[in-house]
Design an enzyme around this catalytic site. Structure first.
Site, PDB file in Angstrom:
ATOM      1  N   SER A 108       0.877  -1.111  -0.168  1.00 15.17           N
ATOM      2  CA  SER A 108       0.182  -0.113  -0.129  1.00 15.17           C
ATOM      3  C   SER A 108       0.921   1.285   0.028  1.00 15.17           C
ATOM      4  CB  SER A 108      -0.894   0.047   1.319  1.00 15.17           C
ATOM      5  OG  SER A 108      -1.755  -1.127   1.221  1.00 15.17           O
TER       6      SER A 108
ATOM      7  N   ASP B 104       9.781  -1.395  -8.917  1.00 14.23           N
ATOM      8  CA  ASP B 104      10.806  -0.421  -9.552  1.00 14.23           C
ATOM      9  C   ASP B 104      11.854  -1.239 -10.228  1.00 14.23           C
ATOM     10  OD1 ASP B 104       9.365   1.820  -8.275  1.00 14.23           O
ATOM     11  OD2 ASP B 104      10.320   1.250  -6.295  1.00 14.23           O
TER      12      ASP B 104
ATOM     13  N   HIS C  86      10.124   4.485  -2.666  1.00 13.62           N
ATOM     14  CA  HIS C  86       9.568   3.621  -3.648  1.00 13.62           C
ATOM     15  C   HIS C  86       8.392   4.962  -4.111  1.00 13.62           C
ATOM     16  CE1 HIS C  86       7.135   0.704  -5.782  1.00 13.62           C
ATOM     17  NE2 HIS C  86       5.827   0.924  -4.890  1.00 13.62           N
TER      18      HIS C  86
END
Length: 337
Positions: A139, A171, A198
């Site tokens: 999340s 990523d 992130h």
């Protein structure tokens, strides 16, 4: 003719799907009915290291579980409605949290507090019911939600930094795919370590550590870095407001979950980037950081340093750390409310 690497992959898969393969890990997915949760649940059902799959959401989870349970792979599936969260968490060894609201066009992945509230409440239940579980946070904003989980666990007296992970694998997946496309080789030849965080500028791809990535320079390098950092925007725009990167994120989440499960089952040398409690840049106020981590029976076994990087990557890292510090502080402040 197969390469040696391909032969090793086939041999490993054959061992995993054989009747003697270890199938002893009970996994829960919290947010199993969402855009990420459904394909993630499907992929986890295909993983031979998942012996039991508990699917929870505030709506539709029993239906998703019934659907996924018909897949002809070993492992049982159970669905739990909104009032059965504790039952969903009972006895689980790994908890994956993709729950939350999707991004909209123009929104910032380090943004709204809705997901923060959801993650905080789910973490509180995990701390109460399955405090020894390994928690995989998908999340967004991961840079903040992972510190939220850690803060909730700390308050409950059950925080073990070896067992809380921010899933930054998307990523890594994007970097490998984008570089392979430029180099016209298979993604297996372009593994790229991605460090930092992130979202946006906190994502630092270490292209210089790959033989194909290090050949890029100038505008081509800058465009690639930007695409890796803001690949999520590309998907949100392409879906025209109807969703975000759900399918690729589900794949990345399942890929990281499998790496953790392999480590928990005793496989040696399982190393992958993930966002964890880390001392690498703690002196700069950044005590959560994504870097290569060795996974094992206890979760985090070893955190690897960033290693040699180029001057361009050092600039990226210098830009990432202050932003990452703000994201972490925002998560802690939210948890303290």
């Amino acid at each position: 003719m197969f390469s040696r690497q391909a032969a090793r992959v086939l041999a490993r898969n054959a061992r995993l799907f054989s009747s003697s393969a270890p199938r002893q890990t009970k996994v829960a997915v919290l947010g199993a009915s969402g855009g990420i949760g459904q394909p993630l649940s499907l992929l986890l059902k295909l993983d031979p290291l998942v012996s039991s799959l508990n699917l929870y959401d505030i709506r539709l989870a029993p239906g998703v579980a019934a659907d996924v349970s018909h897949i002809d792979t070993p492992g049982e599936v159970n669905g739990y409605p909104a009032d059965k969260l504790d039952d969903a968490l009972d006895g689980v060894k790994v908890v994956v949290i993709p729950a939350g609201v999707p991004r909209k066009p123009g929104s910032d992945p380090s943004g709204p507090q809705t997901n923060a509230s959801i993650v905080r409440d789910l973490a509180s239940a995990v701390a109460r019911v399955s405090p020894e579980a390994h928690v995989l946070v998908i999340s967004n904003p991961v840079n903040s939600t992972v510190p939220i989980v850690a803060s909730v666990f700390e308050k409950a007296g059950v925080f073990d930094p070896r067992r809380v992970f921010g899933v930054t694998t998307l990523d890594v997946v994007r970097a490998a795919r984008f570089v392979s496309g430029i180099a016209n080789v298979a993604p297996a030849q372009t593994p790229i370590t991605v460090v930092g965080g992130h979202s946006g500028v906190t994502i630092v791809p270490l292209l210089s550590q790959n033989r194909y990535g290090k050949s890029l320079a100038g505008e081509a390098y800058e465009k690639l870095v930007h695409r890796i950092q803001f690949g999520g925007d590309e998907v949100v725009k392409a879906k025209d407001g109807a969703g975000s990167a759900t399918l690729s994120m589900a794949y990345a989440g399942a890929k990281f979950a499998n790496a953790l499960l392999r480590g928990l089952n005793g496989e040696k040398g399982v190393v992958t980037p993930t966002f964890v409690k880390s001392d690498l840049y703690a002196d700069k106020g950044v005590d959560f950081f994504a870097s290569n981590v060795e996974l094992g029976k206890n979760g985090v076994e070893k955190i690897y340093p960033v290693g040699p990087i180029s001057p361009e990557e050092q600039k990226l890292l210098d830009a990432a750390l202050p932003e990452l510090k703000k994201n972490i502080e925002k998560g802690r402040a939210f948890a303290a409310q």
